[in-house]
Design a protein around this motif. Sequence first.
Motif, PDB file in Angstrom:
ATOM      1  N   LEU A  43      27.893  37.987  29.929  1.00 13.71           N
ATOM      2  CA  LEU A  43      29.104  39.213  30.057  1.00 13.71           C
ATOM      3  C   LEU A  43      28.861  39.775  31.320  1.00 13.71           C
ATOM      4  CD1 LEU A  43      29.622  40.622  26.482  1.00 13.71           C
ATOM      5  CD2 LEU A  43      31.338  39.337  27.846  1.00 13.71           C
ATOM      6  N   CYS A  44      27.610  40.190  31.659  1.00 16.07           N
ATOM      7  CA  CYS A  44      27.336  41.107  32.932  1.00 16.07           C
ATOM      8  C   CYS A  44      27.841  39.966  34.334  1.00 16.07           C
ATOM      9  CB  CYS A  44      25.956  41.516  33.082  1.00 16.07           C
ATOM     10  SG  CYS A  44      25.642  42.459  34.552  1.00 16.07           S
ATOM     11  N   SER A  45      27.312  39.000  34.164  1.00 20.47           N
ATOM     12  CA  SER A  45      27.308  38.079  35.301  1.00 20.47           C
ATOM     13  C   SER A  45      28.849  37.662  35.667  1.00 20.47           C
ATOM     14  CB  SER A  45      26.471  37.017  35.257  1.00 20.47           C
ATOM     15  OG  SER A  45      26.870  36.218  34.075  1.00 20.47           O
ATOM     16  N   LEU A  46      29.503  37.273  34.328  1.00 16.11           N
ATOM     17  CA  LEU A  46      31.045  36.995  34.468  1.00 16.11           C
ATOM     18  C   LEU A  46      31.841  38.358  34.962  1.00 16.11           C
ATOM     19  CD1 LEU A  46      31.719  35.060  31.121  1.00 16.11           C
ATOM     20  CD2 LEU A  46      31.344  34.120  33.424  1.00 16.11           C
ATOM     21  N   GLY A  47      31.503  39.429  34.431  1.00 19.53           N
ATOM     22  CA  GLY A  47      32.294  40.830  34.969  1.00 19.53           C
ATOM     23  C   GLY A  47      31.957  40.688  36.393  1.00 19.53           C
ATOM     24  N   ALA A  48      30.762  40.599  36.861  1.00 22.49           N
ATOM     25  CA  ALA A  48      30.453  40.990  38.273  1.00 22.49           C
ATOM     26  C   ALA A  48      31.183  39.726  39.209  1.00 22.49           C
ATOM     27  CB  ALA A  48      28.935  40.793  38.787  1.00 22.49           C
ATOM     28  N   GLY A  49      31.225  38.519  38.609  1.00 19.95           N
ATOM     29  CA  GLY A  49      31.581  37.264  39.271  1.00 19.95           C
ATOM     30  C   GLY A  49      33.187  37.285  39.353  1.00 19.95           C
ATOM     31  N   SER A  50      33.737  37.813  38.427  1.00 18.27           N
ATOM     32  CA  SER A  50      35.192  37.837  38.269  1.00 18.27           C
ATOM     33  C   SER A  50      35.485  38.868  39.505  1.00 18.27           C
ATOM     34  CB  SER A  50      35.553  38.315  36.989  1.00 18.27           C
ATOM     35  OG  SER A  50      35.470  37.433  36.015  1.00 18.27           O
ATOM     36  N   ALA A  51      34.861  39.988  39.579  1.00 16.49           N
ATOM     37  CA  ALA A  51      35.264  40.934  40.326  1.00 16.49           C
ATOM     38  C   ALA A  51      35.014  40.659  42.075  1.00 16.49           C
ATOM     39  CB  ALA A  51      34.493  42.202  40.280  1.00 16.49           C
ATOM     40  N   LEU A  52      34.195  39.572  42.332  1.00 18.83           N
ATOM     41  CA  LEU A  52      33.879  39.156  43.449  1.00 18.83           C
ATOM     42  C   LEU A  52      34.840  37.927  43.843  1.00 18.83           C
ATOM     43  CD1 LEU A  52      29.869  39.140  43.702  1.00 18.83           C
ATOM     44  CD2 LEU A  52      31.551  40.631  44.845  1.00 18.83           C
ATOM     45  N   GLY A  53      35.569  37.425  42.777  1.00 21.25           N
ATOM     46  CA  GLY A  53      36.681  36.094  43.120  1.00 21.25           C
ATOM     47  C   GLY A  53      36.298  35.132  42.688  1.00 21.25           C
ATOM     48  N   LEU A  54      35.040  34.928  41.868  1.00 19.97           N
ATOM     49  CA  LEU A  54      35.013  33.585  41.401  1.00 19.97           C
ATOM     50  C   LEU A  54      35.880  32.738  40.418  1.00 19.97           C
ATOM     51  CD1 LEU A  54      31.009  33.898  41.012  1.00 19.97           C
ATOM     52  CD2 LEU A  54      32.071  32.914  42.790  1.00 19.97           C
ATOM     53  N   GLY A  55      36.640  33.715  39.948  1.00 18.25           N
ATOM     54  CA  GLY A  55      37.694  33.380  39.063  1.00 18.25           C
ATOM     55  C   GLY A  55      38.829  32.474  40.054  1.00 18.25           C
ATOM     56  N   THR A  56      39.027  32.763  41.218  1.00 23.21           N
ATOM     57  CA  THR A  56      39.794  32.054  42.019  1.00 23.21           C
ATOM     58  C   THR A  56      39.740  30.583  41.800  1.00 23.21           C
ATOM     59  OG1 THR A  56      39.860  33.888  43.370  1.00 23.21           O
ATOM     60  CG2 THR A  56      40.745  31.710  44.163  1.00 23.21           C
ATOM     61  N   ALA A  57      38.354  30.182  41.683  1.00 21.79           N
ATOM     62  CA  ALA A  57      38.220  28.657  41.682  1.00 21.79           C
ATOM     63  C   ALA A  57      38.782  28.066  40.456  1.00 21.79           C
ATOM     64  CB  ALA A  57      36.649  28.316  41.689  1.00 21.79           C
ATOM     65  N   ILE A  58      38.938  28.921  39.243  1.00 21.28           N
ATOM     66  CA  ILE A  58      39.394  28.327  38.153  1.00 21.28           C
ATOM     67  C   ILE A  58      40.822  28.188  38.220  1.00 21.28           C
ATOM     68  CG2 ILE A  58      39.564  28.736  35.672  1.00 21.28           C
ATOM     69  CD1 ILE A  58      36.929  30.078  35.614  1.00 21.28           C
ATOM     70  N   HIS A  59      41.478  29.348  39.108  1.00 17.01           N
ATOM     71  CA  HIS A  59      42.813  28.971  39.135  1.00 17.01           C
ATOM     72  C   HIS A  59      43.296  27.860  40.136  1.00 17.01           C
ATOM     73  CE1 HIS A  59      43.541  32.426  36.609  1.00 17.01           C
ATOM     74  NE2 HIS A  59      42.934  33.147  37.293  1.00 17.01           N
ATOM     75  N   THR A  60      42.526  27.864  41.153  1.00 16.28           N
ATOM     76  CA  THR A  60      42.503  26.671  42.163  1.00 16.28           C
ATOM     77  C   THR A  60      42.380  25.466  41.641  1.00 16.28           C
ATOM     78  OG1 THR A  60      42.136  28.543  43.739  1.00 16.28           O
ATOM     79  CG2 THR A  60      41.997  26.013  44.408  1.00 16.28           C
ATOM     80  N   PHE A  61      41.392  25.225  40.701  1.00 17.54           N
ATOM     81  CA  PHE A  61      41.192  23.826  40.351  1.00 17.54           C
ATOM     82  C   PHE A  61      41.429  23.992  38.703  1.00 17.54           C
ATOM     83  CE2 PHE A  61      38.782  24.239  44.231  1.00 17.54           C
ATOM     84  CZ  PHE A  61      39.405  23.325  45.010  1.00 17.54           C
ATOM     85  N   PRO A  62      42.411  23.707  38.222  1.00 14.35           N
ATOM     86  CA  PRO A  62      42.784  23.892  36.581  1.00 14.35           C
ATOM     87  C   PRO A  62      41.707  23.020  35.901  1.00 14.35           C
ATOM     88  CG  PRO A  62      44.735  23.762  37.645  1.00 14.35           C
ATOM     89  CD  PRO A  62      43.687  23.463  38.835  1.00 14.35           C
ATOM     90  N   GLN A  63      41.305  21.978  36.377  1.00 16.32           N
ATOM     91  CA  GLN A  63      40.409  21.006  35.560  1.00 16.32           C
ATOM     92  C   GLN A  63      39.114  21.494  35.147  1.00 16.32           C
ATOM     93  OE1 GLN A  63      41.618  20.394  38.791  1.00 16.32           O
ATOM     94  NE2 GLN A  63      40.302  19.420  40.178  1.00 16.32           N
ATOM     95  N   ILE A  64      38.547  22.757  36.206  1.00 19.51           N
ATOM     96  CA  ILE A  64      37.346  23.223  35.843  1.00 19.51           C
ATOM     97  C   ILE A  64      37.514  23.877  34.477  1.00 19.51           C
ATOM     98  CG2 ILE A  64      35.881  25.048  36.448  1.00 19.51           C
ATOM     99  CD1 ILE A  64      36.533  24.612  39.415  1.00 19.51           C
ATOM    100  N   GLN A  65      38.519  24.543  34.317  1.00 17.29           N
ATOM    101  CA  GLN A  65      38.912  25.168  33.006  1.00 17.29           C
ATOM    102  C   GLN A  65      38.943  24.265  31.679  1.00 17.29           C
ATOM    103  OE1 GLN A  65      41.956  28.008  32.879  1.00 17.29           O
ATOM    104  NE2 GLN A  65      41.783  28.576  30.762  1.00 17.29           N
ATOM    105  N   VAL A  66      39.388  23.165  31.860  1.00 19.66           N
ATOM    106  CA  VAL A  66      39.530  22.025  30.969  1.00 19.66           C
ATOM    107  C   VAL A  66      38.045  21.661  30.542  1.00 19.66           C
ATOM    108  CG1 VAL A  66      40.213  19.718  30.424  1.00 19.66           C
ATOM    109  CG2 VAL A  66      41.754  21.311  31.432  1.00 19.66           C
ATOM    110  N   ILE A  67      37.379  21.369  31.718  1.00 19.99           N
ATOM    111  CA  ILE A  67      35.819  21.151  31.308  1.00 19.99           C
ATOM    112  C   ILE A  67      35.185  22.204  30.765  1.00 19.99           C
ATOM    113  CG2 ILE A  67      33.448  20.415  32.546  1.00 19.99           C
ATOM    114  CD1 ILE A  67      35.484  19.149  34.869  1.00 19.99           C
ATOM    115  N   MET A  68      35.225  23.404  31.247  1.00 16.20           N
ATOM    116  CA  MET A  68      34.807  24.376  30.496  1.00 16.20           C
ATOM    117  C   MET A  68      34.949  24.546  28.788  1.00 16.20           C
ATOM    118  SD  MET A  68      34.998  27.601  33.369  1.00 16.20           S
ATOM    119  CE  MET A  68      34.567  28.699  32.105  1.00 16.20           C
TER     120      MET A  68
END
Length: 199
Positions: free
Chosen positions: A51-76
């Motif tokens: 949770l800590c790493s996801l919270g920090a990563g989201s704040a740093l913009g890592l979630g942009t990759a998931i929105h840019t490449f929807p297939q990543i979310q399907v794989i997850m």
Amino acid sequence: MDHPEFLTALIAFVVIATITPGGATTLAVASGAQHGFRRSIPLIAGMAGGLCSLGAGSALGLGTAIHTFPQIQVIMQGLGSAYLLWLAWKIARSGAPNATASERRSIGLGGGLLLLWLNPKAWTVTLAAAAAFANLTASATSLAIIMGLAFGVAGSVSLSIWCMGGLLLSQLLRTERQWNAVNGLLAIALVLCIVPLWL
């Protein structure tokens, strides 16, 4: 901190998000019941660290990759669902704690991290928090630290409470049949946590 009044709202959001039932809390209950609180600490630490790493990563913009490449979310979603099904199967077959069960390894730090990293729900919650509280500070690094600490601490406390609930539940169970029934219900609850991932 540019908007300190947002901090209280962030803390409330994080506490509610981490204390409500889900895959991680179900696993914490099952681990507390089967292995006790002390042997569940690595699992709790892993999930809180996730949770800590996801919270920090989201704040740093890592979630942009998931929105840019929807297939990543399907794989997850696929990997996360498979992992939750495997954990549910393990819980359903665990039976009552005994000498043999006490020697079995509980799900540890790595398993807890994996559960959170493969959980689209956890990503969704942390991304929502990063978006909603982006104005908390002008610095992305400061926001990442605040978000990471908030999710990490709240996750540790919330999961510890659920784990203690599992430990208390284990004190009420006397027969193999009772244990099988509770393990079955926990396994079903874990499987049901998969449904929202695909909605």
